[in-house]
Scaffold this motif. Structure first.
Motif, PDB file in Angstrom:
ATOM      1  N   THR A 193      15.687  93.007  68.222  1.00 35.54           N
ATOM      2  CA  THR A 193      16.346  93.068  66.918  1.00 35.54           C
ATOM      3  C   THR A 193      17.861  92.935  67.076  1.00 35.54           C
ATOM      4  O   THR A 193      18.518  92.242  66.302  1.00 35.54           O
ATOM      5  CB  THR A 193      15.998  94.396  66.216  1.00 35.54           C
ATOM      6  N   ALA A 194      18.434  93.575  68.089  1.00 39.59           N
ATOM      7  CA  ALA A 194      19.879  93.481  68.336  1.00 39.59           C
ATOM      8  C   ALA A 194      20.270  92.064  68.751  1.00 39.59           C
ATOM      9  O   ALA A 194      21.296  91.536  68.315  1.00 39.59           O
ATOM     10  CB  ALA A 194      20.296  94.480  69.407  1.00 39.59           C
ATOM     11  N   ALA A 195      19.457  91.415  69.601  1.00 41.79           N
ATOM     12  CA  ALA A 195      19.761  90.056  70.043  1.00 41.79           C
ATOM     13  C   ALA A 195      19.747  89.077  68.872  1.00 41.79           C
ATOM     14  O   ALA A 195      20.492  88.099  68.857  1.00 41.79           O
ATOM     15  CB  ALA A 195      18.758  89.616  71.113  1.00 41.79           C
ATOM     16  N   LYS A 196      18.929  89.336  67.883  1.00 38.98           N
ATOM     17  CA  LYS A 196      18.881  88.490  66.691  1.00 38.98           C
ATOM     18  C   LYS A 196      19.934  88.900  65.664  1.00 38.98           C
ATOM     19  O   LYS A 196      20.077  88.260  64.626  1.00 38.98           O
ATOM     20  CB  LYS A 196      17.492  88.521  66.065  1.00 38.98           C
ATOM     21  N   GLY A 197      20.712  89.953  65.946  1.00 39.30           N
ATOM     22  CA  GLY A 197      21.768  90.399  65.048  1.00 39.30           C
ATOM     23  C   GLY A 197      21.253  91.059  63.786  1.00 39.30           C
ATOM     24  O   GLY A 197      21.901  91.010  62.751  1.00 39.30           O
ATOM     25  N   ARG A 198      20.099  91.704  63.859  1.00 41.16           N
ATOM     26  CA  ARG A 198      19.466  92.236  62.658  1.00 41.16           C
ATOM     27  C   ARG A 198      19.388  93.764  62.609  1.00 41.16           C
ATOM     28  O   ARG A 198      18.718  94.300  61.743  1.00 41.16           O
ATOM     29  CB  ARG A 198      18.055  91.671  62.539  1.00 41.16           C
ATOM     30  N   ILE A 199      20.035  94.466  63.538  1.00 41.08           N
ATOM     31  CA  ILE A 199      19.998  95.926  63.432  1.00 41.08           C
ATOM     32  C   ILE A 199      20.851  96.347  62.234  1.00 41.08           C
ATOM     33  O   ILE A 199      21.718  95.606  61.781  1.00 41.08           O
ATOM     34  CB  ILE A 199      20.452  96.634  64.729  1.00 41.08           C
ATOM     35  N   LEU A 200      20.589  97.525  61.707  1.00 40.84           N
ATOM     36  CA  LEU A 200      21.245  97.945  60.474  1.00 40.84           C
ATOM     37  C   LEU A 200      22.653  98.470  60.730  1.00 40.84           C
ATOM     38  O   LEU A 200      22.921  99.670  60.699  1.00 40.84           O
ATOM     39  CB  LEU A 200      20.402  98.994  59.755  1.00 40.84           C
ATOM     40  N   THR A 201      23.551  97.531  60.986  1.00 38.29           N
ATOM     41  CA  THR A 201      24.965  97.868  61.065  1.00 38.29           C
ATOM     42  C   THR A 201      25.534  97.743  59.662  1.00 38.29           C
ATOM     43  O   THR A 201      24.903  97.186  58.756  1.00 38.29           O
ATOM     44  CB  THR A 201      25.692  96.910  62.028  1.00 38.29           C
ATOM     45  N   VAL A 221      26.142  95.535  54.070  1.00 41.13           N
ATOM     46  CA  VAL A 221      27.031  94.962  53.052  1.00 41.13           C
ATOM     47  C   VAL A 221      26.492  93.614  52.582  1.00 41.13           C
ATOM     48  O   VAL A 221      26.579  93.276  51.400  1.00 41.13           O
ATOM     49  CB  VAL A 221      28.472  94.851  53.588  1.00 41.13           C
ATOM     50  N   LYS A 222      25.897  92.836  53.496  1.00 40.92           N
ATOM     51  CA  LYS A 222      25.294  91.552  53.111  1.00 40.92           C
ATOM     52  C   LYS A 222      24.145  91.748  52.131  1.00 40.92           C
ATOM     53  O   LYS A 222      23.806  90.835  51.390  1.00 40.92           O
ATOM     54  CB  LYS A 222      24.790  90.810  54.351  1.00 40.92           C
ATOM     55  N   LYS A 223      23.557  92.951  52.120  1.00 40.05           N
ATOM     56  CA  LYS A 223      22.471  93.262  51.179  1.00 40.05           C
ATOM     57  C   LYS A 223      23.023  93.898  49.906  1.00 40.05           C
ATOM     58  O   LYS A 223      22.307  94.564  49.176  1.00 40.05           O
ATOM     59  CB  LYS A 223      21.456  94.193  51.843  1.00 40.05           C
ATOM     60  N   ASN A 224      24.317  93.702  49.664  1.00 38.32           N
ATOM     61  CA  ASN A 224      25.009  94.165  48.449  1.00 38.32           C
ATOM     62  C   ASN A 224      25.052  95.682  48.301  1.00 38.32           C
ATOM     63  O   ASN A 224      25.029  96.205  47.197  1.00 38.32           O
ATOM     64  CB  ASN A 224      24.396  93.533  47.193  1.00 38.32           C
ATOM     65  N   LEU A 225      25.131  96.389  49.405  1.00 38.23           N
ATOM     66  CA  LEU A 225      25.338  97.830  49.346  1.00 38.23           C
ATOM     67  C   LEU A 225      26.844  98.109  49.383  1.00 38.23           C
ATOM     68  O   LEU A 225      27.554  97.551  50.232  1.00 38.23           O
ATOM     69  CB  LEU A 225      24.645  98.536  50.504  1.00 38.23           C
TER      70      LEU A 225
END
Length: 152
Positions: A96-104, A109-113
């Motif tokens: 998940t980290a290698a794909k850049g998808r962990i919840l940083t 913010v990209k999910k409009n939070l």
């Protein structure tokens, strides 16, 4: 950017960087610096763009297409994540980290939070996957300890 001397003399490079370099970036910067200063413009003639992938020096789609076909394809060595003897949850986190998808925070913010984007550890930079796992001063200290522990 190339700067000409006011007296009509030689040319030199003038770089303006947006931020100061981190220690881990200095070696790469010096390598770039040596590379670019070995190619200092001669100061003769007008600056023009030349397409180096064909003999005429003018861009054409054929030479660009051939360059794309010859481009090396770098694939990530997924076997180093999924076929090592570690717990599955560790492999899943690495994948998940290698794909850049962990919840940083930047991914949230990209999910409009509506969140303030700064690192929860060092509070000095944006919290991205790369920063949190590689560039944060706390992550660097942790990696140094791990390398010492394993004798690398």
């Amino acid at each position: 950017m190339v700067i000409c001397a006011p007296d009509g003399g030689g040319r030199s490079w003038n770089f303006l960087f947006r931020r100061n370099f981190h220690e881990w970036e200095l070696r790469r910067f010096y390598s770039f610096y040596e590379h670019i200063f070995a190619r200092l413009p001669s100061g003769e003639g007008e600056d023009i763009l030349i397409w180096q992938l064909n003999r005429s020096g003018i861009f054409d789609m054929r030479s660009f297409y051939i360059a794309l076909l010859k481009a090396p394809s770098v694939s990530f060595p997924w076997q180093s994540i999924w076929y090592v003897k570690v717990p599955r949850k560790v492999s899943f986190f690495l994948w998940t980290a290698a794909k850049g998808r962990i919840l940083t925070i930047d991914n949230l913010v990209k999910k409009n939070l509506p969140l303030v984007n700064w690192c929860c550890l060092c509070r000095s930079d944006e919290e991205t996957v790369d920063h949190l796992l590689l560039h944060c001063k706390f992550a660097s200290a942790l990696w140094s300890e791990v390398l010492i522990m394993f004798g690398v």
